[in-house]
Motif scaffolding. Structure first.
Motif, PDB file in Angstrom:
ATOM      1  N   LEU A   5      11.873 -10.742   1.814  1.00  0.00           N
ATOM      2  CA  LEU A   5      11.165  -9.662   2.503  1.00  0.00           C
ATOM      3  C   LEU A   5       9.677  -9.953   2.606  1.00  0.00           C
ATOM      4  CD1 LEU A   5      12.912  -6.524   0.951  1.00  0.00           C
ATOM      5  CD2 LEU A   5      13.194  -7.430   3.265  1.00  0.00           C
ATOM      6  N   GLU A   6       9.111 -10.509   1.558  1.00  0.00           N
ATOM      7  CA  GLU A   6       7.689 -10.844   1.596  1.00  0.00           C
ATOM      8  C   GLU A   6       7.416 -11.932   2.627  1.00  0.00           C
ATOM      9  OE1 GLU A   6       3.618 -10.656   0.437  1.00  0.00           O
ATOM     10  OE2 GLU A   6       5.337  -9.295   0.235  1.00  0.00           O
ATOM     11  N   ARG A   7       8.298 -12.933   2.707  1.00  0.00           N
ATOM     12  CA  ARG A   7       8.123 -13.995   3.709  1.00  0.00           C
ATOM     13  C   ARG A   7       8.297 -13.437   5.123  1.00  0.00           C
ATOM     14  NH1 ARG A   7      11.124 -17.053  -0.145  1.00  0.00           N
ATOM     15  NH2 ARG A   7      13.047 -16.721   1.044  1.00  0.00           N
ATOM     16  N   TRP A   8       9.246 -12.514   5.286  1.00  0.00           N
ATOM     17  CA  TRP A   8       9.443 -11.896   6.600  1.00  0.00           C
ATOM     18  C   TRP A   8       8.193 -11.140   7.030  1.00  0.00           C
ATOM     19  CZ3 TRP A   8       9.027  -6.925   8.286  1.00  0.00           C
ATOM     20  CH2 TRP A   8       9.527  -6.640   9.561  1.00  0.00           C
ATOM     21  N   ALA A   9       7.623 -10.364   6.119  1.00  0.00           N
ATOM     22  CA  ALA A   9       6.421  -9.590   6.444  1.00  0.00           C
ATOM     23  C   ALA A   9       5.266 -10.516   6.807  1.00  0.00           C
ATOM     24  CB  ALA A   9       6.043  -8.702   5.259  1.00  0.00           C
ATOM     25  N   HIS A  10       5.115 -11.607   6.071  1.00  0.00           N
ATOM     26  CA  HIS A  10       4.026 -12.543   6.351  1.00  0.00           C
ATOM     27  C   HIS A  10       4.227 -13.211   7.704  1.00  0.00           C
ATOM     28  CE1 HIS A  10       1.713 -16.348   6.003  1.00  0.00           C
ATOM     29  NE2 HIS A  10       0.840 -15.556   5.373  1.00  0.00           N
ATOM     30  N   ALA A  11       5.462 -13.592   8.025  1.00  0.00           N
ATOM     31  CA  ALA A  11       5.738 -14.258   9.298  1.00  0.00           C
ATOM     32  C   ALA A  11       5.538 -13.321  10.478  1.00  0.00           C
ATOM     33  CB  ALA A  11       7.162 -14.807   9.301  1.00  0.00           C
ATOM     34  N   ASN A  12       5.692 -12.017  10.265  1.00  0.00           N
ATOM     35  CA  ASN A  12       5.555 -11.042  11.357  1.00  0.00           C
ATOM     36  C   ASN A  12       4.224 -10.299  11.314  1.00  0.00           C
ATOM     37  OD1 ASN A  12       8.345 -10.707  12.888  1.00  0.00           O
ATOM     38  ND2 ASN A  12       8.811 -11.101  10.740  1.00  0.00           N
ATOM     39  N   TYR A  47      10.381  -6.955 -11.611  1.00  0.00           N
ATOM     40  CA  TYR A  47      10.447  -7.630 -10.323  1.00  0.00           C
ATOM     41  C   TYR A  47       9.049  -7.674  -9.716  1.00  0.00           C
ATOM     42  CZ  TYR A  47      15.398  -6.555 -10.894  1.00  0.00           C
ATOM     43  OH  TYR A  47      16.670  -6.453 -11.390  1.00  0.00           O
ATOM     44  N   ARG A  48       8.853  -8.654  -8.854  1.00  0.00           N
ATOM     45  CA  ARG A  48       7.554  -8.779  -8.192  1.00  0.00           C
ATOM     46  C   ARG A  48       7.747  -8.873  -6.681  1.00  0.00           C
ATOM     47  NH1 ARG A  48       7.633 -13.926  -6.760  1.00  0.00           N
ATOM     48  NH2 ARG A  48       8.802 -15.418  -8.039  1.00  0.00           N
ATOM     49  N   LEU A  49       6.760  -8.406  -5.967  1.00  0.00           N
ATOM     50  CA  LEU A  49       6.732  -8.502  -4.514  1.00  0.00           C
ATOM     51  C   LEU A  49       5.492  -9.297  -4.149  1.00  0.00           C
ATOM     52  CD1 LEU A  49       8.087  -7.708  -1.865  1.00  0.00           C
ATOM     53  CD2 LEU A  49       6.696  -5.635  -1.849  1.00  0.00           C
ATOM     54  N   GLY A  50       5.696 -10.525  -3.682  1.00  0.00           N
ATOM     55  CA  GLY A  50       4.569 -11.417  -3.494  1.00  0.00           C
ATOM     56  C   GLY A  50       4.039 -11.840  -4.848  1.00  0.00           C
ATOM     57  N   GLY A  51       2.761 -11.671  -5.053  1.00  0.00           N
ATOM     58  CA  GLY A  51       2.158 -12.046  -6.326  1.00  0.00           C
ATOM     59  C   GLY A  51       1.944 -10.884  -7.260  1.00  0.00           C
ATOM     60  N   GLU A  52       2.444  -9.696  -6.905  1.00  0.00           N
ATOM     61  CA  GLU A  52       2.207  -8.504  -7.713  1.00  0.00           C
ATOM     62  C   GLU A  52       3.513  -7.981  -8.305  1.00  0.00           C
ATOM     63  OE1 GLU A  52      -0.060  -5.513  -5.751  1.00  0.00           O
ATOM     64  OE2 GLU A  52      -1.245  -6.960  -4.617  1.00  0.00           O
ATOM     65  N   TRP A  53       3.450  -7.555  -9.568  1.00  0.00           N
ATOM     66  CA  TRP A  53       4.602  -6.963 -10.222  1.00  0.00           C
ATOM     67  C   TRP A  53       4.776  -5.533  -9.745  1.00  0.00           C
ATOM     68  CZ3 TRP A  53       7.930  -9.937 -12.675  1.00  0.00           C
ATOM     69  CH2 TRP A  53       7.482 -11.164 -13.188  1.00  0.00           C
ATOM     70  N   ILE A  54       6.021  -5.130  -9.514  1.00  0.00           N
ATOM     71  CA  ILE A  54       6.318  -3.785  -9.046  1.00  0.00           C
ATOM     72  C   ILE A  54       6.447  -2.854 -10.245  1.00  0.00           C
ATOM     73  CG2 ILE A  54       7.859  -2.374  -7.649  1.00  0.00           C
ATOM     74  CD1 ILE A  54       8.826  -4.873  -6.277  1.00  0.00           C
ATOM     75  N   GLU A  55       5.768  -1.737 -10.173  1.00  0.00           N
ATOM     76  CA  GLU A  55       5.776  -0.777 -11.278  1.00  0.00           C
ATOM     77  C   GLU A  55       7.116  -0.059 -11.361  1.00  0.00           C
ATOM     78  OE1 GLU A  55       3.340   3.272 -12.626  1.00  0.00           O
ATOM     79  OE2 GLU A  55       2.687   2.078 -10.902  1.00  0.00           O
ATOM     80  N   SER A  56       7.585   0.159 -12.588  1.00  0.00           N
ATOM     81  CA  SER A  56       8.812   0.906 -12.813  1.00  0.00           C
ATOM     82  C   SER A  56       8.497   2.401 -12.872  1.00  0.00           C
ATOM     83  CB  SER A  56       9.476   0.454 -14.119  1.00  0.00           C
ATOM     84  OG  SER A  56      10.643   1.205 -14.371  1.00  0.00           O
ATOM     85  N   SER A  57       9.427   3.219 -12.386  1.00  0.00           N
ATOM     86  CA  SER A  57       9.198   4.661 -12.337  1.00  0.00           C
ATOM     87  C   SER A  57      10.442   5.392 -12.828  1.00  0.00           C
ATOM     88  CB  SER A  57       8.871   5.096 -10.901  1.00  0.00           C
ATOM     89  OG  SER A  57       8.769   6.502 -10.810  1.00  0.00           O
TER      90      SER A  57
END
Length: 264
Positions: free
Chosen positions: A78-85, A108-118
């Protein structure tokens, strides 16, 4: 990136024109363009990807480490898709909701950032927590409905059924029936709005009990409305909506209710 668009009305079509910037939010054109733009987002995704407008949910069952790795691979895709578009996700709004007992709660991380748990998140207006306990969602829906019912009491002087019932159906009931198939109350403590409050407002019915008021107004009881809604939902899940049911749902007669929150 330049997008070419044109307008079609019946058999007439305009010339193709470039769109150099965004379109007004809520427009038909904006929705169509976004739908086309994200149509290939789920290409190669291993997990379940749900898309509704600009809300994206990635879901999967993680029993072993391989499941965790699969989710991370999908996030990387998903991160690569967003960057390509030439797009980017709002990472501050991205959260991980771990559901189920004994969940290993992987990071889990999205790109270079860790996703916060909620522990809980609002998804399309519905509050979901990690234990799938819907008590807070029931309380929120009841609070909204009670507030609107209070506004009607204070703002509308007429107490005729021709005035009160349309107000109630259009402004109050929708808060109690939105996605109620999922969060319908299972306990008495979760039933926060009584139909008595709305029915008592109607002139000439004050002396009647709840069941007699329903008969006078030609409405279903909570139990009957909930049972009818559950049967419609079950039928649609198994067979798909026939035209008659689909028409009723569009007209507002097939709204699904359950338990004590779906009022007639």
């Amino acid at each position: 990136m330049v997008t070419l668009v044109r307008t079609a009305v019946n058999s007439l079509k305009s010339k193709w024109r470039p769109v150099m910037s965004g379109v007004p939010q809520g427009s038909v054109l904006g929705l169509a363009l976004y739908k086309f733009f994200v149509s290939d987002m789920d290409s190669g995704i291993e997990s379940t990807l749900s898309k509704l407008a600009d809300n994206i949910k990635l879901c999967s069952v993680v029993n072993m480490l391989e499941g965790k790795d699969a989710i991370q691979r999908d996030l990387d895709r998903l991160e690569r898709w967003a960057h390509a578009n030439f797009m980017k996700f709002s990472k501050a709004k991205c959260k991980v909701l771990h559901v189920g007992w004994g969940n290993p709660k992987h990071n889990y991380r999205l790109g270079g950032e860790w996703i916060e748990s909620s522990p809980e998140e609002k998804d399309l207006g519905m509050l979901v927590d990690k234990k799938l306990n819907m008590s807070r969602q029931c309380a929120l829906a009841a609070q909204k409905a009670n507030c609107v019912l209070g506004y009607i009491k204070r703002s509308v002087t007429s107490r005729s059924k021709e005035v009160i019932l349309p107000f109630y159906s259009a402004l109050v009931r929708l808060h109690l029936e939105y996605c109620v198939q999922l969060w319908g109350p299972q306990y008495k403590k979760d039933i926060g709005v009584s139909p008595e409050e709305a029915m008592k407002m109607i002139r000439g019915l004050e002396h009647l009990c709840y069941e007699d008021r329903l008969r006078e107004l030609g409405l279903f009881s909570l139990e009957k409305r909930g049972l009818r809604g559950d049967l419609i939902a079950a039928f649609q899940s198994l067979k798909g909506p026939p035209r008659k049911l689909e028409k009723d749902c569009l007209q507002g007669h097939g709204v699904i209710g359950q338990g004590g929150m779906a009022l007639s």
